[in-house]
Design a protein around this motif. Structure first.
Motif, PDB file in Angstrom:
ATOM      1  N   PRO A 206       0.645  -1.329   0.213  1.00 14.00           N
ATOM      2  CA  PRO A 206      -0.146   0.243   0.156  1.00 14.00           C
ATOM      3  C   PRO A 206       0.766   1.209   0.028  1.00 14.00           C
ATOM      4  O   PRO A 206       2.175   1.507   0.298  1.00 14.00           O
ATOM      5  N   ALA A 207       0.295   2.378  -0.268  1.00 12.18           N
ATOM      6  CA  ALA A 207       0.737   3.542  -0.706  1.00 12.18           C
ATOM      7  C   ALA A 207       0.947   3.903   0.729  1.00 12.18           C
ATOM      8  O   ALA A 207       0.396   3.931   1.481  1.00 12.18           O
TER       9      ALA A 207
ATOM     10  N   TRP B 264       6.170   9.823  -2.197  1.00 15.23           N
ATOM     11  CA  TRP B 264       5.910   8.672  -2.106  1.00 15.23           C
ATOM     12  C   TRP B 264       6.784   7.736  -2.667  1.00 15.23           C
ATOM     13  O   TRP B 264       7.474   6.436  -2.755  1.00 15.23           O
ATOM     14  N   GLN B 265       8.008   8.375  -3.346  1.00 13.71           N
ATOM     15  CA  GLN B 265       8.182   7.325  -5.096  1.00 13.71           C
ATOM     16  C   GLN B 265       8.587   6.376  -5.407  1.00 13.71           C
ATOM     17  O   GLN B 265       8.465   5.965  -5.604  1.00 13.71           O
ATOM     18  N   ALA B 266       6.591   7.403  -5.559  1.00 16.43           N
ATOM     19  CA  ALA B 266       6.649   5.848  -6.874  1.00 16.43           C
ATOM     20  C   ALA B 266       7.217   5.797  -8.527  1.00 16.43           C
ATOM     21  O   ALA B 266       7.117   5.198  -8.721  1.00 16.43           O
TER      22      ALA B 266
ATOM     23  N   GLY C 298      13.808  17.881 -14.346  1.00 18.22           N
ATOM     24  CA  GLY C 298      13.847  16.952 -15.697  1.00 18.22           C
ATOM     25  C   GLY C 298      14.690  15.536 -14.806  1.00 18.22           C
ATOM     26  O   GLY C 298      14.845  15.118 -16.153  1.00 18.22           O
ATOM     27  N   ARG C 299      14.809  16.140 -13.309  1.00 17.89           N
ATOM     28  CA  ARG C 299      15.595  14.392 -12.794  1.00 17.89           C
ATOM     29  C   ARG C 299      14.539  13.550 -12.598  1.00 17.89           C
ATOM     30  O   ARG C 299      15.047  12.414 -12.392  1.00 17.89           O
ATOM     31  N   VAL C 300      13.370  14.116 -11.774  1.00 15.37           N
ATOM     32  CA  VAL C 300      12.006  13.313 -11.514  1.00 15.37           C
ATOM     33  C   VAL C 300      11.545  12.230 -11.860  1.00 15.37           C
ATOM     34  O   VAL C 300      11.137  11.434 -11.300  1.00 15.37           O
TER      35      VAL C 300
END
Length: 303
Positions: free
Chosen positions: A91-92, A127-129, A299-301
């Motif tokens: 789960p998130a 969340w670093q999804a 641009g990087r994320v």
């Protein structure tokens, strides 16, 4: 913007203006084919995000007339939570969302869509999804065609139902925006029998060429929704008439807000000072890029 491991605060959700809006036809499913240029401006809402430990997505701010369950922010983040679970097998984390609301509802400024886009960008990061920009745009499209534009993050020439986007350079200028004090329901404008639906398609090059050869303040094209909105909502017509004495005033989106471009902040301030008190009004500078790009180094994320 402050950043800690478990929160993102002061995240901007800028307004947009439709520099022109042409309706080219109606599809068999009832949706309208359109062309427009979306212009970002440095005035909008501000959102704040704090992780939860229970997996819930909650809006902690009361927004008049918008129950939490139908808020685009909440709906968008719940879609992101489902995608997170699919990708990561768990789960998130959940999140609390607070909002400092400045943009009016029914104003044609894209406020709800911008809020949802900022929420998706910020919480995807928090969340670093792992969704990239195109994936976030696709995830949000079922909720409304304006949300992908704000995730796209640059001024754009839009076609289709507004989801086909090409980056475009626009004028560096200042805008005076008038809020006439009415909320215009988009469905009422698009369903009108009086709506022009056969404007000849233009090309992005036509818009760009106009910026180069422009010798007066006349903007490109027109807003096909404006005649309907001004007929149904007299305060919009009054705002257009008043602001037109200072330049090429036009309505944004399906209304109700009206805007006019000026070459300098001083010029915009002079006009703003004269806006009748019965209306709301503010000035804003044009942007070329969504401020969340710089704040999160998008641009990087997420690209």
């Amino acid at each position: 913007m402050s950043f800690r491991q478990h929160s993102l605060h002061d995240c901007p959700a800028p307004a947009k203006l439709n520099l022109f809006l042409h309706i080219n036809g109606r599809r068999a499913d009832g949706y309208h084919q359109l062309q427009t240029v979306f212009q970002l401006v440095d005035h909008g809402d501000t959102l704040h995000f704090d992780l939860r430990a229970d997996g819930l997505v909650r809006r902690t701010t009361i927004v008049a007339g918008v129950p939490e369950e139908i808020d685009l922010i909440v709906r968008a983040l719940r879609l992101l939570a489902l995608e997170f679970a699919r990708r990561h097998g768990r789960p998130a984390p959940g999140v609390d969302v607070a909002i400092d609301k400045r943009l009016p509802m029914g104003g044609g400024l894209g406020g709800g869509s911008s809020d949802a886009a900022t929420a998706l960008i910020a919480v995807n990061h928090l969340w670093q999804a792992g969704l990239d920009r195109a994936e976030l745009m696709a995830l949000s499209l079922p909720l409304g065609a304006d949300i992908p534009f704000f995730i796209f993050g640059e001024n754009a020439f839009a076609e289709g139902v507004g989801e086909q986007l090409q980056a475009v350079t626009t004028r560096d200028c200042w805008y005076v925006v008038i809020e006439p004090g009415v909320a215009v329901p988009t469905a009422a404008i698009f369903s009108s029998e009086d709506l022009t639906r056969d404007t000849k398609p233009v090309r992005i090059a036509d818009f760009s060429r106009h910026l180069v050869i422009q010798t007066d303040r006349k903007g490109f094209g027109k807003n096909d929704l404006q005649p309907v909105a001004t007929r149904l909502f007299p305060p919009v017509a009054e705002a257009v008439r008043w602001l037109s004495s200072y330049g090429d005033a036009r309505m944004t989106g399906s209304g109700a807000c009206v805007f006019c471009a000026f070459s300098s902040e001083l010029e915009a301030e002079a006009v703003l000072a004269k806006v009748p008190q019965v209306w709301g009004g503010w000035k804003a500078q044009s942007l070329q890029r969504h401020p969340m790009h710089a704040l999160l180094q998008v641009g990087r994320v997420i690209e």
